[in-house]
Design an enzyme around this catalytic site. Structure first.
Site, PDB file in Angstrom:
ATOM      1  N   LYS A 102     -44.113  25.707 -57.263  1.00 58.81           N
ATOM      2  CA  LYS A 102     -43.452  26.658 -56.364  1.00 58.81           C
ATOM      3  C   LYS A 102     -41.996  26.895 -56.733  1.00 58.81           C
ATOM      4  O   LYS A 102     -41.440  27.967 -56.456  1.00 58.81           O
ATOM      5  CB  LYS A 102     -43.525  26.168 -54.921  1.00 58.81           C
ATOM      6  CG  LYS A 102     -42.795  24.856 -54.650  1.00 58.81           C
ATOM      7  CD  LYS A 102     -42.939  24.433 -53.201  1.00 58.81           C
ATOM      8  CE  LYS A 102     -42.266  23.106 -52.922  1.00 58.81           C
ATOM      9  NZ  LYS A 102     -42.960  21.971 -53.569  1.00 58.81           N
ATOM     10  N   HIS A 230     -42.280  12.944 -48.856  1.00 60.75           N
ATOM     11  CA  HIS A 230     -41.292  13.851 -49.441  1.00 60.75           C
ATOM     12  C   HIS A 230     -40.024  13.737 -48.610  1.00 60.75           C
ATOM     13  O   HIS A 230     -40.045  14.039 -47.415  1.00 60.75           O
ATOM     14  CB  HIS A 230     -41.801  15.287 -49.446  1.00 60.75           C
ATOM     15  CG  HIS A 230     -41.105  16.189 -50.423  1.00 60.75           C
ATOM     16  ND1 HIS A 230     -39.741  16.378 -50.428  1.00 60.75           N
ATOM     17  CD2 HIS A 230     -41.595  16.939 -51.445  1.00 60.75           C
ATOM     18  CE1 HIS A 230     -39.415  17.218 -51.392  1.00 60.75           C
ATOM     19  NE2 HIS A 230     -40.524  17.576 -52.028  1.00 60.75           N
ATOM     20  N   GLU A 300     -43.075  14.669 -57.551  1.00 60.10           N
ATOM     21  CA  GLU A 300     -43.197  16.128 -57.544  1.00 60.10           C
ATOM     22  C   GLU A 300     -41.841  16.794 -57.756  1.00 60.10           C
ATOM     23  O   GLU A 300     -41.368  17.574 -56.915  1.00 60.10           O
ATOM     24  CB  GLU A 300     -43.817  16.590 -56.217  1.00 60.10           C
ATOM     25  CG  GLU A 300     -45.188  15.991 -55.931  1.00 60.10           C
ATOM     26  CD  GLU A 300     -45.636  16.216 -54.494  1.00 60.10           C
ATOM     27  OE1 GLU A 300     -44.909  16.894 -53.741  1.00 60.10           O
ATOM     28  OE2 GLU A 300     -46.706  15.694 -54.115  1.00 60.10           O
TER      29      GLU A 300
END
Length: 450
Positions: A102, A230, A300
């Site tokens: 993204k 996250h 990530e």
């Protein structure tokens, strides 16, 4: 330096410019990742990017060009991404990166990530397709979206993308019905209060709820293999990683009591260029303390890899002479660019960034007004985008050393993260622009066949 071959890539990116090979002037230091050599390599790369920006801008005759020929354009240095990868391996060697698509789904970035051996963090069918088109095996993709579309779940099953996250009971029932063989990661809530982009307001199971979700998954005979978290995009407090790792350890232990043998921890994103060593040191210590070597660790990262790799050039399409708000006796200027917050500067609104304008070309035309406009710091400007919306402002005030006019060019560094991917076509302006790909590192050139 090596240029990419001429090609029209997917996603409407046209690589159309060639430049003389400067590799002998800007040697790679990728093989010896020492601090001084890396600094020299990065500085040489910046000089090279600036040279290419200037040549590309000079090729445009503003007074005779066709519509759109003066549009914004990027120079993307794949060598900078390669250097960031080496930096990751030096500091977080235990953690396998799954690049957050993204952040910047540019096909050349994905091709390099695949050849570096990285995985991909995807949140939709389109992102899964982009990752697969880079040539990676589906096992190198995690569908890291806790709230998935049913049809996308079935598509993931069809394509063999088994790894995915969840954080609620309804998601478990959905997965049971659409992809019961998936490999599941329980995403837990974290403290992201100091992050630029907070995600825990939307995703993550609290520690109170997590045991109930594990028990439900076990009753449904679903395969929970790990935990994910996250700490927020652009995290500013490295202790958030420590707390999240500690919480993840608790979930691993609770899962074992239920009957699961978890084997993977996904530490998410939040990594930034300026704080990476500080964050990675705390994260590495926490991982070694709480998770034995047999536990697989993935992450990530997004902006960490690509933010500094892209530089944007934009043209001054209009200018207004106005009194300086701080000193009405002097002139100031409103500059209007052919790009703004509805375009590649969407990172101002969506990513809380503050791009800094620098002069690429300045003709100092005679129509410029009073010399009293200059101050010791230069000339005062506000910089605006091209749309008819008043919020389309790039810089409310900035001092620049040259007297800019229509047709001049500005450039902005660190424009690789959350820029093109969130651009719109508002007011009829394009959301796709030329990208000139280069490589300032021999390692990246070899992987990409530049």
């Amino acid at each position: 330096m090596v240029m990419a071959p001429t090609a029209c890539a997917p996603a409407e990116i046209c690589v159309s410019k060639h430049y003389q090979d400067k590799h002998e002037l800007y040697p790679s230091h990728a093989g010896d990742y020492g601090g001084d050599e890396v600094s020299q390599s990065k500085l040489a790369a910046k000089d090279l990017v600036f040279e290419i920006l200037k040549k590309r801008a000079a090729d445009v005759d503003i007074d005779r060009c066709g519509p759109g020929e003066e549009d914004p354009f990027y120079v993307a240095d794949m060598g900078e991404i390669y250097r960031q990868h080496l930096r990751w391996k030096m500091n977080l060697g235990r953690v396998k990166p799954f690049y957050a698509v993204k952040c910047n789904p540019d096909p050349e970035i994905l091709r390099l990530m695949a050849r570096l051996g990285n995985g991909f963090d995807c949140a939709s069918k389109a992102e899964i397709d982009l990752a697969l088109e880079s040539g990676v095996d589906p096992s190198r993709i995690i569908y890291a979206q806790p709230c998935k579309t049913k049809s996308y779940l079935r598509y993931a099953a069809q394509m063999g993308v088994r790894q995915m996250t969840f954080d609620n009971a309804d998601e478990l029932y959905k997965i049971k019905a659409n992809f019961p063989d998936a490999e599941l990661y329980l995403r837990i809530l974290t403290d992201d209060s100091t992050s630029l982009c907070r995600l825990s307001m939307k995703f993550g199971a609290s520690l109170d709820v997590a045991p109930q979700l594990l028990e439900l998954a076990h009753r449904l005979e679903l395969n929970v293999v790990g935990v994910s978290f996250h700490v927020g995009s652009g995290a500013e407090d490295p202790k958030a990683f420590l707390k999240a790792v500690q919480d993840a350890r608790l979930i691993f232990d609770q899962a074992a009591e239920i009957g699961y043998e978890l084997h993977t921890l996904d530490v998410g994103g939040g990594f930034s260029q300026d704080t990476f060593e500080k964050f990675s040191a705390i994260l590495s210590d926490a991982l070694d303390t709480y998770f034995p070597p047999n536990i697989r660790i993935i992450a990530e990262p997004g902006r960490y890899y690509v933010a500094s790799a892209f530089t944007l050039a934009a043209n001054v399409i209009a200018r207004r002479d106005v009194p300086d708000p701080l000193d009405p006796s002097r002139d100031a200027y409103m500059l209007y660019l052919n790009d703004g917050v509805y375009g590649n500067f969407s990172n101002i609104i969506f990513d809380h960034q503050h791009p800094v304008a620098q002069i690429l070309s300045c003709e100092n035309r005679s129509r410029a007004s009073s010399p009293d406009a200059a101050t010791p710091e230069g000339f005062a400007y506000s910089i605006w985008g091209p749309t008819c919306d008043g919020i389309d402002v790039i810089s409310e005030r900035i001092n620049l050393p040259g007297l800019l006019d229509v047709g001049d060019w500005l450039y902005f560094e660190d424009m690789g993260a959350y820029t093109r991917c969130s651009a719109t076509r508002f007011n009829g302006f394009s959301d796709t622009h030329e990208v000139i790909y280069i490589s300032s590192e021999a390692g990246a050139s070899a992987l990409l066949d530049y």
